[in-house]
Scaffold this active site. Structure first.
Site, PDB file in Angstrom:
ATOM      1  N   LYS A 244       0.790  -1.190   0.027  1.00 35.16           N
ATOM      2  CA  LYS A 244      -0.053  -0.006   0.139  1.00 35.16           C
ATOM      3  C   LYS A 244       0.674   1.208  -0.233  1.00 35.16           C
ATOM      4  O   LYS A 244       1.881   1.475   0.656  1.00 35.16           O
ATOM      5  CB  LYS A 244      -0.973   0.136   1.313  1.00 35.16           C
ATOM      6  CG  LYS A 244      -1.918   1.071   1.404  1.00 35.16           C
ATOM      7  CD  LYS A 244      -2.788   1.123   2.435  1.00 35.16           C
ATOM      8  CE  LYS A 244      -4.196   1.966   2.523  1.00 35.16           C
ATOM      9  NZ  LYS A 244      -4.858   1.611   3.759  1.00 35.16           N
TER      10      LYS A 244
ATOM     11  N   SER B 106      -9.443   1.564   2.785  1.00 35.03           N
ATOM     12  CA  SER B 106      -8.676   2.393   1.675  1.00 35.03           C
ATOM     13  C   SER B 106      -7.664   1.568   1.106  1.00 35.03           C
ATOM     14  O   SER B 106      -7.158   2.224   0.029  1.00 35.03           O
ATOM     15  CB  SER B 106      -8.263   3.441   2.372  1.00 35.03           C
ATOM     16  OG  SER B 106      -7.437   2.800   3.602  1.00 35.03           O
TER      17      SER B 106
ATOM     18  N   SER C 150      -9.926  -0.825   6.769  1.00 36.58           N
ATOM     19  CA  SER C 150      -9.293  -0.625   5.303  1.00 36.58           C
ATOM     20  C   SER C 150      -8.520  -1.925   4.856  1.00 36.58           C
ATOM     21  O   SER C 150      -8.242  -1.948   3.782  1.00 36.58           O
ATOM     22  CB  SER C 150      -8.105   0.451   5.465  1.00 36.58           C
ATOM     23  OG  SER C 150      -8.942   1.805   5.266  1.00 36.58           O
TER      24      SER C 150
END
Ligand code: GLN
Length: 483
Positions: free
Chosen positions: A79, A154, A178
């Site tokens: 990420k 996310s 997330s």
């Protein structure tokens, strides 16, 4: 050899040791695949140019029969809010488009020490604030099951890339769901460990008291493999635990009977299609001899308000460093005039981030602190006490991971409250610090549905063992067919 990209991390690591194929071939195939399909999915922000070179180096080690690490060759996507030395780390924010960290996050050094390969950096909502991966400066990620649908967030790039086999496993961060939300929307496994299990050093902070880094994979066994690599004490993060409990094993044998508790309020608040699926997986567990009962959590109604108050308050403080002096955007204004420097920052944060900084600052103002922030912290304690009591006689709490099915990109985007409400089931684990996992359990037509399992803090090993059983009894595993 074909389709090396479809292998699990466990298969890659054992087969390269046997000399079935080279790591270079496997990484090459993944890079080709990213090239061929990522235009449709947009999971990647940056592909690591050095991945092939690193693959060749590990191949040489194998040829020379040198010792290799447990993750030798496994391609890991990361990420883009986790710092990677000399690879840009943008947080999907215009402010950090050019930022190349001079250091690796602890999780990245640990992966490298174990001979994993960082294949690239993955899309997210700006600064990890969102549940759909639509709020980043690089545009949205598309769901591999149907590109017109949101991917969750996310850590949307981290889940989509694993679901579409653009990488074998990935790292995400989970502040209020997330990792688990996009894992559920993409039909992959996503694990948020107990707070303090994995170092946050090098994770660009959104809300420190809530967030943890964790793995996303296609199988629970790969999650176990990743946890063994990334967890444990780190002198750079003094919230990490000292206990050496992180010798995770894949064993699914349990020493005592497991007691499951189905959280009534979270079932009632879900789309009926989802609750029906959860009940039928409970039936499957019953037929396999497991006992379960419905339990109630009274303070659940307040958890979302408490979460957003605390998360925004911490965000407003964490994001103060982007003042264009310490970190920021090279705007080269005429001279070093104060106002132009600061207005550049204002104009380069996305709207969602600006809103959260404003609300977060507001709840911390001296006149409002006890009305909002302090109250949110009190609710957090009450919730914790209530859940702790439950764990005296329940081992695993079960609920849908998400109360809704994946929806169309852009749907409800102008209704932030509705968007915040979908985090109702996931924020509990962050407020309390307990481990939680999302496991693919079914589909409604082509749209994935995940089930969430939670255990008491430090019971990560138990949770992963039970997850392995759950995966076998009630889990599903399919490949998106448009790819
Ligand atoms: N959707 C939640 C939020 O926007 C969770 C985000 C996260 O876990 N990073 O705060």
């Amino acid at each position: 050899m074909n389709e090396l990209w479809s292998l699990s991390a466990q298969q890659v690591s054992s087969r390269v040791r046997n000399g079935d194929f080279t790591i270079e071939d496997y990484v090459f195939q993944l890079l080709e695949r990213i090239n061929a399909i990522d235009d449709k999915i947009k999971a990647f922000i940056t592909v690591n140019d050095d991945a092939l070179e690193t693959a060749r180096k590990i191949d040489t080690k194998i040829k020379r029969q040198e010792t290799i690490g447990p993750l030798a060759g496994v391609a890991v996507g990361v990420k883009d809010n986790i710092c990677t030395k000399n690879i840009r780390t943008t947080c999907a924010s215009k402010l950090l488009h050019e930022y190349k960290p001079p250091f690796d996050a602890t999780v990245i050094s640990r992966l490298k020490e174990r001979d994993a390969i960082i294949i690239g950096k993955l899309n997210l909502d700006e600064f990890a604030m969102g549940s759909t991966t639509e709020f980043g400066s690089f545009g949205p990620t598309h769901n591999p099951w149907d590109p017109n649908y949101v991917v969750g967030g996310s850590s949307g790039g981290s889940a989509a890339s694993v679901a579409a086999s653009e990488c074998t496993v990935s790292l995400g961060s989970d502040t209020g769901g997330s990792i688990r939300c996009p894992a559920s929307f993409c039909s992959v496994v996503g694990f948020k460990p107990t707070y303090g299990s994995v170092s946050r050093y090098g994770l660009i902070s959104y809300s420190n008291s809530l967030e943890q880094i964790g793995p996303i994979a296609r199988t629970v066994s790969d999650i176990v493999m990743m946890m063994n690599a990334i967890s444990g004490h780190d002198e750079n993060d003094n919230t990490t635990h000292f206990q050496k409990m992180y010798e995770f094993s894949d064993a699914s044998d349990l020493k005592k009977p497991v007691r499951f508790g189905l959280v009534k309020e979270l079932i009632e608040g879900s789309d009926p299609v989802i609750s029906r699926l959860v009940y039928s997986s409970m039936d499957l567990l019953s037929s396999a001899g497991f006992k379960w009962e419905e339990i109630s959590l009274n303070s659940i109604d307040y958890s979302l308000a408490s979460y957003y108050t605390i998360a925004m308050a911490e965000a407003s403080s964490n994001l103060a460093r982007y003042d264009n002096l310490r970190y920021g955007f090279d705007c080269q204004p005429e001279g070093y005039e104060w106002n132009s420097y600061f207005s550049t920052i204002r104009n380069n944060f996305g709207d969602e981030v600006k809103k959260r900084i404003m609300i977060g600052s507001h709840v911390l103002l001296s006149g409002y602190y006890s009305k909002y922030y302090l109250k949110a912290q009190k609710i957090r304690s009450i919730l914790r006490q209530e859940v702790k009591k439950l764990f005296k006689y329940i081992d695993i709490l079960i609920s849908p991971t998400m109360p809704v099915l994946p929806f169309r990109l852009g749907e409800g985007i102008d209704n932030p409250m509705k968007r915040y409400l979908i985090d109702a089931n996931t924020v509990i684990a962050n407020l309390i610090g307990i481990p939680a996992i999302s496991i693919p359990t079914g589909f409604n037509d082509k749209l994935p549905i995940g089930v969430q399992l939670m255990a008491d803090e430090m019971q990560d090993q138990l949770l992963l063992s039970v997850s392995k059983i759950y995966e076998r009894i009630a889990g599903v595993r399919r490949k998106p067919d448009f790819i």
